[in-house]
Design a protein around this motif. Structure first.
Motif: not given
Length: 603
Positions: A242, A264, A573, A195
């Motif tokens: 994200m 991802l 994250l 990430q």
């Protein structure tokens, strides 16, 4: 060594000489009057006037906007010195109030939280301030936060700045040409496509900085896909979004590792990131201009040397270097020894007796998986563990910012950052006690069976440990009850002395038998991996990473690493989402000649 922590006094109403705050205060009006007057003092470069708007033990936190650093200034003397050095140069202007509301986090605490936009000579910024009541019925500044958002003329290519041109039949070839860097070398090379690496690559992509991400695994997400199968995030979905592409509204609150791995991979594809999988950085040498010659080896053995200006390590806080304690007698033990990074599933050890060394998140997850598969498991606890249930703790530590119906994540990140960490941790101590009271039955049960718990670093709970160690806690999703019920056995009454043929012997003479000894003991330093890539001399110049400095800022990550044009991108994250933009802005500014490098930082 960690910095000593300054005494921090919260602005309680009794300390301020205020008996109560009217709930119907016009926060918008109060905030606008204060900001307009504050902005006038800034425009006049009147430092005394600025300080007259802030309580004597107030705070100013800056992220890049005035300092090209993360700095926190506490009290008039330090704020004055900072402003004398940086205010005129930054040329702050165009202050505009964007939000304001009264907050009462506790009955004895109240402030107006207000957001604003502003400009510097080269950038666009955002910020928040908190106004506290005074004994004479006025409001004055307690915290002030300035954050660089964009570089003028070089804003992220999102929204109205996205590509409007149609592309008929050329996109696939263009993407492959870009991904392979046929026409030249990237400006930035990122090691690691977790990430952190993907977040910073996405930020750089939208700032028009050519970037290659090199990932040793076969697929993006494999670092999650091939951890232990029971792995699941223990912090909630609202905290873990994200950048640019939030999780769908149907996404579970707690994300399984395999599900995150797939996300991802999809994120990299959707954001058109240039990722080379099954590839390894084998060498990186820095030239006289502090640029890098980086050798990348593919799975087929072919190599390519890239000349890049910036190198980013995105291999995690521990660099995937397992930390296994050096215990005498390893060669004598006749069973299996492994670290949690190499563990797959409890199914591999059915019918065997397992001892887990460690008592934090991974240890609990793996032990619970063993119980669910009927495996005899004992957890060896070396030191006390901070335990809170996700049921009671989650809403209390995440709920005001990152929760259903709360702020969008980008706003939540900035509101959180606007509170200096030393102040945040004082409030966090109150929250930690609240959670412990709500979890009292569970914590009493753990104490009853001998499992040692704590309230974290100086009573600061989860976030205080995360900032200092990146571990030391367990956010309980069921394993604690297994300990109370005796399904997970506990050993913590003596230090391990040595291995035996059949397990461990302890300092008090006791022993324990095991077919499998599994170390859930965290990771060492990422510098170990870096030394293999660019040698001991350069690695020795890297500054200490993580923990807090004397201003309460996390050390080194996302800013100056000690080695010019080498950067660390790391964190959970949420922190990767937020700080990836800070790192990308520094690189972009450097490429534009607006930020000449570390000598321009205000440190």
């Amino acid at each position: 060594m960690a910095a000593s922590e300054p005494p921090v006094v919260l602005p309680t109403l009794d300390r301020l000489g205020v008996t109560s705050v009217p709930s119907d205060v016009d926060a918008q009006k109060v905030a606008k009057l204060w900001l307009d007057s504050f902005a006038q003092q800034v425009a006049s470069n009147n430092i005394d006037g600025i300080l007259s708007h802030i309580v004597s033990d107030g705070w100013w936190r800056d992220m890049l906007a005035l300092t090209w650093e993360f700095r926190t200034f506490h009290g008039h003397a330090k704020i004055r010195k900072f402003l004398e050095d940086r205010l005129a140069h930054a040329k702050l202007s165009a202050f505009k109030l964007t939000s304001a509301k009264l907050e009462t986090p506790y009955p004895d605490l109240a402030w107006i939280l207000a957001g604003f936009d502003f400009e510097t000579e080269i950038g666009l910024g955002s910020g928040y301030f908190r106004l506290i009541p005074t004994a004479d019925g006025q409001w004055t500044g307690f915290t002030f936060y300035t954050n660089l958002e964009e570089i003028k003329g070089h804003e992220e290519k999102t929204g109205p700045r996205r590509n409007f041109k149609p592309n008929h039949g050329r996109w696939l070839d263009e993407r492959e040409r870009e991904r392979q860097f046929v026409d030249g070398d990237p400006t930035v090379l990122v090691i690691g496509a977790g990430q952190s690496g993907l977040d910073v690559a996405a930020r750089l992509k939208l700032l028009d900085v050519p970037t290659l991400v090199v990932e040793k695994n076969k697929r993006i997400g494999d670092q999650w896909r091939y951890r232990y199968q029971a792995l699941c995030l223990h912090d909630p979905v609202w905290y873990d979004h994200m950048p640019y592409i939030p999780f769908p509204s149907s996404w579970p609150v707690y994300t399984p590792a395999h599900k995150l791995a797939g996300w991802l991979e999809n994120f990299a594809e959707a954001m058109e990131l240039n990722v080379w999988t099954s590839s390894t950085v084998t060498k990186a040498e820095q030239d006289a201009n502090n640029e890098w010659n980086v050798t990348v080896e593919k799975a087929d053995g072919t190599t390519r040397v890239f000349h890049v200006k910036h190198l980013i390590s995105a291999i995690g806080l521990g660099g995937n270097n397992p930390n296994i304690p050096d215990i005498p007698g390893r060669e004598e033990f006749q069973g299996q020894v492994l670290h949690s990074i190499y563990h797959n599933t409890a199914k591999d050890h059915i019918g065997k007796k397992v001892v887990i060394v460690g008592a934090c998140t991974s240890a609990h997850d793996i032990a619970a998986d063993y119980v669910n598969h009927g495996v005899d498991v004992t957890m060896y606890q070396r030191e006390s563990t901070y335990v809170m249930t996700t049921k009671e703790g989650g809403p209390r530590i995440f709920g005001k910012l990152w929760w259903e119906g709360a702020y969008p994540p980008d706003i939540a990140d900035r509101v959180d950052a606007s509170m200096p960490i030393w102040v945040n941790e004082q409030i966090g101590k109150r929250t930690t006690l609240e959670i412990a009271e709500a979890d009292k039955e569970l914590l009493d049960g753990l104490k009853r069976v001998g499992f040692r718990t704590s309230l974290g670093h100086e009573g600061g709970g989860f976030f205080a440990l995360t900032r200092r160690r990146g571990g030391g806690y367990y956010l309980d999703v069921g394993a604690s009850q297994m300990i109370i019920d005796g399904k997970i056995k506990i050993k913590n009454d003596s230090i391990i002395k040595r291995y035996t043929k059949t397990g461990f012997e302890f300092e008090d003479g006791s022993t324990i038998d095991a077919d499998v000894i599994l170390f859930a003991t965290g990771f060492a330093s990422p510098v170990i991996s870096l030394a293999r890539i660019f040698g001991d001399e350069l690695a020795s110049r890297v500054k200490p990473v993580w923990n807090l400095n004397d201003e309460g800022e996390l050390r080194t990550a996302w800013r100056d690493s000690g080695v010019p044009n080498f950067w660390f991108m790391m964190g959970n994250l949420a922190w990767c989402r937020f700080h990836s933009k800070h790192l990308a802005l520094q690189i972009k500014a450097q490429e534009l000649g607006l930020f000449p490098g570390n000598e321009a930082r205000y440190v």
